[in-house]
Write a protein that holds these residues in place. Structure first.
Motif, PDB file in Angstrom:
ATOM      1  N   VAL A  76       0.836  -1.207   0.000  1.00 12.28           N
ATOM      2  CA  VAL A  76       0.000   0.000   0.000  1.00 12.28           C
ATOM      3  C   VAL A  76       0.869   1.254   0.000  1.00 12.28           C
ATOM      4  CG1 VAL A  76      -1.727   1.289   1.302  1.00 12.28           C
ATOM      5  CG2 VAL A  76      -1.919  -1.194   1.100  1.00 12.28           C
ATOM      6  N   GLU A  77       1.960   1.218   0.760  1.00 14.27           N
ATOM      7  CA  GLU A  77       2.846   2.380   0.800  1.00 14.27           C
ATOM      8  C   GLU A  77       3.471   2.648  -0.564  1.00 14.27           C
ATOM      9  OE1 GLU A  77       6.840   4.036   3.145  1.00 14.27           O
ATOM     10  OE2 GLU A  77       5.975   2.084   3.655  1.00 14.27           O
ATOM     11  N   ARG A  78       3.883   1.596  -1.268  1.00 10.52           N
ATOM     12  CA  ARG A  78       4.570   1.774  -2.550  1.00 10.52           C
ATOM     13  C   ARG A  78       3.603   2.061  -3.686  1.00 10.52           C
ATOM     14  NH1 ARG A  78       9.257  -0.214  -5.206  1.00 10.52           N
ATOM     15  NH2 ARG A  78       9.146   0.572  -7.342  1.00 10.52           N
ATOM     16  N   PHE A  79       2.497   1.308  -3.741  1.00  9.62           N
ATOM     17  CA  PHE A  79       1.628   1.381  -4.916  1.00  9.62           C
ATOM     18  C   PHE A  79       0.226   1.925  -4.639  1.00  9.62           C
ATOM     19  CE2 PHE A  79       4.540  -2.213  -6.245  1.00  9.62           C
ATOM     20  CZ  PHE A  79       5.232  -1.460  -7.182  1.00  9.62           C
ATOM     21  N   GLY A  80      -0.143   2.082  -3.376  1.00  9.09           N
ATOM     22  CA  GLY A  80      -1.378   2.775  -3.047  1.00  9.09           C
ATOM     23  C   GLY A  80      -2.637   1.949  -3.000  1.00  9.09           C
ATOM     24  N   ARG A  81      -2.574   0.678  -3.398  1.00  6.50           N
ATOM     25  CA  ARG A  81      -3.773  -0.148  -3.437  1.00  6.50           C
ATOM     26  C   ARG A  81      -3.372  -1.610  -3.567  1.00  6.50           C
ATOM     27  NH1 ARG A  81      -7.388   1.446  -7.935  1.00  6.50           N
ATOM     28  NH2 ARG A  81      -8.189  -0.689  -7.894  1.00  6.50           N
ATOM     29  N   ILE A  82      -4.357  -2.488  -3.409  1.00 11.92           N
ATOM     30  CA  ILE A  82      -4.161  -3.919  -3.659  1.00 11.92           C
ATOM     31  C   ILE A  82      -5.398  -4.426  -4.390  1.00 11.92           C
ATOM     32  CG2 ILE A  82      -3.797  -6.218  -2.680  1.00 11.92           C
ATOM     33  CD1 ILE A  82      -2.646  -4.811  -0.190  1.00 11.92           C
ATOM     34  N   ASP A  83      -5.184  -5.070  -5.526  1.00 18.06           N
ATOM     35  CA  ASP A  83      -6.286  -5.637  -6.308  1.00 18.06           C
ATOM     36  C   ASP A  83      -6.308  -7.159  -6.272  1.00 18.06           C
ATOM     37  OD1 ASP A  83      -7.382  -3.150  -7.944  1.00 18.06           O
ATOM     38  OD2 ASP A  83      -5.190  -3.043  -7.976  1.00 18.06           O
ATOM     39  N   THR A  84      -5.142  -7.767  -6.111  1.00 15.76           N
ATOM     40  CA  THR A  84      -5.037  -9.223  -6.172  1.00 15.76           C
ATOM     41  C   THR A  84      -4.043  -9.715  -5.136  1.00 15.76           C
ATOM     42  OG1 THR A  84      -5.429  -9.186  -8.570  1.00 15.76           O
ATOM     43  CG2 THR A  84      -4.459 -11.190  -7.653  1.00 15.76           C
ATOM     44  N   LEU A  85      -4.410 -10.780  -4.453  1.00 18.41           N
ATOM     45  CA  LEU A  85      -3.494 -11.481  -3.549  1.00 18.41           C
ATOM     46  C   LEU A  85      -3.364 -12.916  -4.022  1.00 18.41           C
ATOM     47  CD1 LEU A  85      -1.833 -11.940  -0.948  1.00 18.41           C
ATOM     48  CD2 LEU A  85      -4.020 -12.347   0.239  1.00 18.41           C
ATOM     49  N   VAL A  86      -2.139 -13.333  -4.316  1.00 16.96           N
ATOM     50  CA  VAL A  86      -1.862 -14.720  -4.681  1.00 16.96           C
ATOM     51  C   VAL A  86      -1.055 -15.343  -3.548  1.00 16.96           C
ATOM     52  CG1 VAL A  86      -0.828 -16.289  -6.350  1.00 16.96           C
ATOM     53  CG2 VAL A  86      -1.848 -14.132  -7.135  1.00 16.96           C
ATOM     54  N   ASN A  87      -1.668 -16.261  -2.836  1.00 21.36           N
ATOM     55  CA  ASN A  87      -1.001 -16.952  -1.738  1.00 21.36           C
ATOM     56  C   ASN A  87      -0.346 -18.217  -2.283  1.00 21.36           C
ATOM     57  OD1 ASN A  87      -1.560 -15.370   0.690  1.00 21.36           O
ATOM     58  ND2 ASN A  87      -3.711 -15.888   0.313  1.00 21.36           N
ATOM     59  N   ALA A  88       0.928 -18.068  -2.678  1.00 19.19           N
ATOM     60  CA  ALA A  88       1.645 -19.198  -3.279  1.00 19.19           C
ATOM     61  C   ALA A  88       2.735 -19.752  -2.375  1.00 19.19           C
ATOM     62  CB  ALA A  88       2.267 -18.773  -4.614  1.00 19.19           C
ATOM     63  N   ALA A  89       3.006 -19.107  -1.253  1.00 17.12           N
ATOM     64  CA  ALA A  89       4.048 -19.604  -0.356  1.00 17.12           C
ATOM     65  C   ALA A  89       3.627 -20.938   0.243  1.00 17.12           C
ATOM     66  CB  ALA A  89       4.316 -18.595   0.754  1.00 17.12           C
ATOM     67  N   GLY A  90       4.583 -21.814   0.414  1.00 16.56           N
ATOM     68  CA  GLY A  90       4.257 -23.103   1.016  1.00 16.56           C
ATOM     69  C   GLY A  90       5.451 -24.026   1.026  1.00 16.56           C
ATOM     70  N   MET A  91       5.279 -25.151   1.697  1.00 15.37           N
ATOM     71  CA  MET A  91       6.318 -26.165   1.751  1.00 15.37           C
ATOM     72  C   MET A  91       5.676 -27.531   1.610  1.00 15.37           C
ATOM     73  SD  MET A  91       7.132 -26.370   5.859  1.00 15.37           S
ATOM     74  CE  MET A  91       8.035 -27.914   5.708  1.00 15.37           C
ATOM     75  N   ASN A  92       6.441 -28.473   1.109  1.00 10.59           N
ATOM     76  CA  ASN A  92       5.990 -29.853   1.030  1.00 10.59           C
ATOM     77  C   ASN A  92       6.633 -30.626   2.172  1.00 10.59           C
ATOM     78  OD1 ASN A  92       4.800 -32.202   0.150  1.00 10.59           O
ATOM     79  ND2 ASN A  92       6.321 -32.607  -1.425  1.00 10.59           N
ATOM     80  N   LEU A  93       5.875 -31.477   2.823  1.00 16.42           N
ATOM     81  CA  LEU A  93       6.413 -32.263   3.930  1.00 16.42           C
ATOM     82  C   LEU A  93       6.003 -33.714   3.732  1.00 16.42           C
ATOM     83  CD1 LEU A  93       7.906 -32.265   6.665  1.00 16.42           C
ATOM     84  CD2 LEU A  93       5.684 -32.015   7.766  1.00 16.42           C
ATOM     85  N   VAL A  94       6.986 -34.568   3.536  1.00 15.89           N
ATOM     86  CA  VAL A  94       6.733 -35.994   3.379  1.00 15.89           C
ATOM     87  C   VAL A  94       6.805 -36.647   4.750  1.00 15.89           C
ATOM     88  CG1 VAL A  94       7.512 -38.136   2.321  1.00 15.89           C
ATOM     89  CG2 VAL A  94       7.691 -35.967   1.059  1.00 15.89           C
ATOM     90  N   GLY A  95       5.763 -37.417   5.083  1.00 17.27           N
ATOM     91  CA  GLY A  95       5.780 -38.119   6.354  1.00 17.27           C
ATOM     92  C   GLY A  95       4.417 -38.661   6.703  1.00 17.27           C
TER      93      GLY A  95
END
Length: 255
Positions: A76-95
């Protein structure tokens, strides 16, 4: 196409894999993009050559609520607005469940599920103003169980239902929420599978197109759901999986 001209997107997990492909796709279509990841060094390396005037990188761990708040504030500070949020962070855990430690469970749930909640909650006031969209990166594991991924399957199942709840709660404010559920996709998270011929043969038995997907193919689905072309779509889990979920069973890797 410039479907995202004059729009601002946040992409978490943007230093590699699907997140980076999503960031590049949105930039190609005209967006200004805030890209977060755990490592500023990796972000800098991955984003070399992208338009500096339309990119902001923020090092953040989405399992930590203050980091999520900071990413939104920086956008918001840099661009003034938010139109889209893509939640792509994650990890794979085998077990398997009896092999999963408390520490592993907390790390996987924190990264894959809590991070989606924290980021969405922080961004929603701004998305209400723009009537924007949330796209969560789930998995075919969002749609069913599987072997040897107890924490991961639980987290991705939670992402699907959190998406539905978000769609229900925020629809009256014009905010849409959807999940993209990739199948086997060529990223660093699946290197072990891609290097194991026996596991790949099992995979091809369950994937009608008989190949792994590319991050860019997942990003194409994300861009569609984020665009105005999908204004009447909310609360869905969209498989992008080469047909895996249309077969009569889920993945048997590691059974």
């Amino acid at each position: 196409m410039k479907r995202f001209a004059n729009k601002v997107a946040i992409v978490t997990g943007g230093g590699s894999g699907i997140g980076l492909a999503c960031a590049r796709r949105l930039l190609d279509e005209g967006a200004r993009v805030v890209i977060s990841g755990r490592s500023q060094k990796r972000l800098t390396e991955a984003l070399h050559g992208l338009p500096a005037d339309r990119v902001l990188t923020v090092a953040a761990d989405v399992s930590e609520r203050p980091d999520c708040d900071a990413v939104v504030a920086a956008a918001v500070e840099r661009f003034g607005r938010i139109d889209t949020l893509v939640n792509a962070a994650g990890m794979n855990l085998v077990g398997k469940i009896h092999e999963t430690t408390d520490e592993d469970w907390e790390a996987c749930i924190g990264s894959d599920l809590s991070g989606v909640f924290y980021m969405s909650r922080a961004a929603i006031p701004h998305l209400m103003q723009s009537k924007g969209a949330i796209i969560n990166i789930g998995s075919v594991s969002s749609l069913g169980g599987g072997w040897s991924h107890a924490a991961y399957n639980a987290a991705k199942g939670g992402v699907a239902n959190l998406t539905r709840s978000t769609a229900c709660d925020m629809g009256r404010f014009g905010v849409r929420a959807n999940t993209v559920a990739p199948g086997l996709t060529v990223t660093g998270m699946v290197d072990g599978i891609m290097e194991d011929e026996a596991l790949l043969e099992k995979a091809w038995e369950r994937i009608p197109l008989r190949r792994a997907g590319q991050p860019e193919e997942v990003a194409a689905a994300v861009a569609f759901l984020a665009s105005d072309e999908a204004q009447w779509i909310t609360g869905i889990v969209l498989p992008v999986d080469g047909g895996q979920t249309c077969t009569d069973g889920g993945p048997e890797w590691g059974k």
